[in-house]
Design a protein around this motif. Structure first.
Motif, mmCIF file in Angstrom:
data_model
loop_
_atom_site.group_PDB
_atom_site.id
_atom_site.type_symbol
_atom_site.label_atom_id
_atom_site.label_comp_id
_atom_site.label_asym_id
_atom_site.label_seq_id
_atom_site.Cartn_x
_atom_site.Cartn_y
_atom_site.Cartn_z
ATOM 1 N N CYS A 9 64.197 57.756 56.612
ATOM 2 C CA CYS A 9 64.248 59.170 56.962
ATOM 3 C C CYS A 9 65.449 59.412 57.867
ATOM 4 C CB CYS A 9 62.942 59.554 57.660
ATOM 5 S SG CYS A 9 62.994 61.195 58.371
ATOM 6 N N ASP A 10 66.267 60.400 57.522
ATOM 7 C CA ASP A 10 67.464 60.675 58.300
ATOM 8 C C ASP A 10 67.152 61.356 59.623
ATOM 9 O OD1 ASP A 10 69.563 59.588 56.775
ATOM 10 O OD2 ASP A 10 69.335 61.188 55.318
ATOM 11 N N SER A 11 65.941 61.770 59.766
ATOM 12 C CA SER A 11 65.588 62.463 61.004
ATOM 13 C C SER A 11 64.951 61.517 62.015
ATOM 14 C CB SER A 11 64.644 63.627 60.688
ATOM 15 O OG SER A 11 64.340 64.334 61.857
ATOM 16 N N CYS A 12 63.952 60.763 61.588
ATOM 17 C CA CYS A 12 63.245 59.910 62.543
ATOM 18 C C CYS A 12 63.477 58.427 62.271
ATOM 19 C CB CYS A 12 61.744 60.233 62.555
ATOM 20 S SG CYS A 12 60.886 59.748 61.064
ATOM 21 N N TYR A 21 58.862 60.662 49.730
ATOM 22 C CA TYR A 21 59.900 61.218 50.587
ATOM 23 C C TYR A 21 60.628 62.345 49.883
ATOM 24 C CZ TYR A 21 63.147 58.244 47.940
ATOM 25 O OH TYR A 21 63.870 57.644 46.949
ATOM 26 N N ILE A 40 70.178 64.270 52.103
ATOM 27 C CA ILE A 40 69.451 63.898 53.308
ATOM 28 C C ILE A 40 68.055 63.461 52.883
ATOM 29 C CG2 ILE A 40 68.371 64.833 55.404
ATOM 30 C CD1 ILE A 40 70.812 66.698 55.624
ATOM 31 N N LEU A 42 64.214 62.655 53.902
ATOM 32 C CA LEU A 42 63.256 63.009 54.935
ATOM 33 C C LEU A 42 61.862 62.543 54.570
ATOM 34 C CD1 LEU A 42 64.290 66.704 55.711
ATOM 35 C CD2 LEU A 42 64.682 64.733 57.184
ATOM 36 N N CYS A 43 61.160 62.022 55.568
ATOM 37 C CA CYS A 43 59.753 61.697 55.366
ATOM 38 C C CYS A 43 58.972 63.013 55.341
ATOM 39 C CB CYS A 43 59.266 60.766 56.475
ATOM 40 S SG CYS A 43 59.133 61.538 58.103
ATOM 41 N N CYS A 46 58.941 65.014 58.650
ATOM 42 C CA CYS A 46 60.185 65.666 59.047
ATOM 43 C C CYS A 46 60.556 66.766 58.064
ATOM 44 C CB CYS A 46 61.306 64.642 59.156
ATOM 45 S SG CYS A 46 61.047 63.479 60.496
ATOM 46 N N GLU A 49 58.841 69.779 59.130
ATOM 47 C CA GLU A 49 59.472 70.354 60.318
ATOM 48 C C GLU A 49 60.793 71.028 59.962
ATOM 49 O OE1 GLU A 49 59.642 67.157 63.109
ATOM 50 O OE2 GLU A 49 57.458 67.136 63.321
ATOM 51 N N THR A 50 61.551 70.391 59.074
ATOM 52 C CA THR A 50 62.840 70.956 58.677
ATOM 53 C C THR A 50 62.644 72.263 57.919
ATOM 54 O OG1 THR A 50 63.683 68.720 58.472
ATOM 55 C CG2 THR A 50 65.012 70.444 57.512
#
Ligand SMILES: [Zn+2]
Length: 65
Positions: A9-12, A21, A40, A42-43, A46, A49-50
């Motif tokens: 994940c690129d966020s966390c 994902y 990007i 992301l899980c 995230c 959230e995004t």
């Protein structure tokens, strides 16, 4: 199996390979010219959230004329 694939994940930074994902393709447009940024990863957490953040952010629009 030799080659190791990692998708994080690129966020966390969580390892999401073999899990669910999401990928996002961000396109930036500068004066009518599109530039493609790499996808990007992301899980699900995230991504949620995004997605929320995207709904809340006012997208800046540049006007040329
Ligand atoms: Zn994440």
């Amino acid at each position: 199996m030799g080659k190791q694939t990692t998708v994080t994940c690129d966020s966390c930074g969580a390892d999401v390979f073999n899990k669910k994902y999401f990928t996002l393709n961000i396109r930036k447009v500068i004066h009518g010219k599109q530039t493609m940024n790499p996808a990007i990863y992301l899980c699900p957490k995230c991504f949620r959230e995004t997605k929320l953040a995207m709904l809340l952010i006012d997208i800046e629009v540049e006007k040329d004329d």
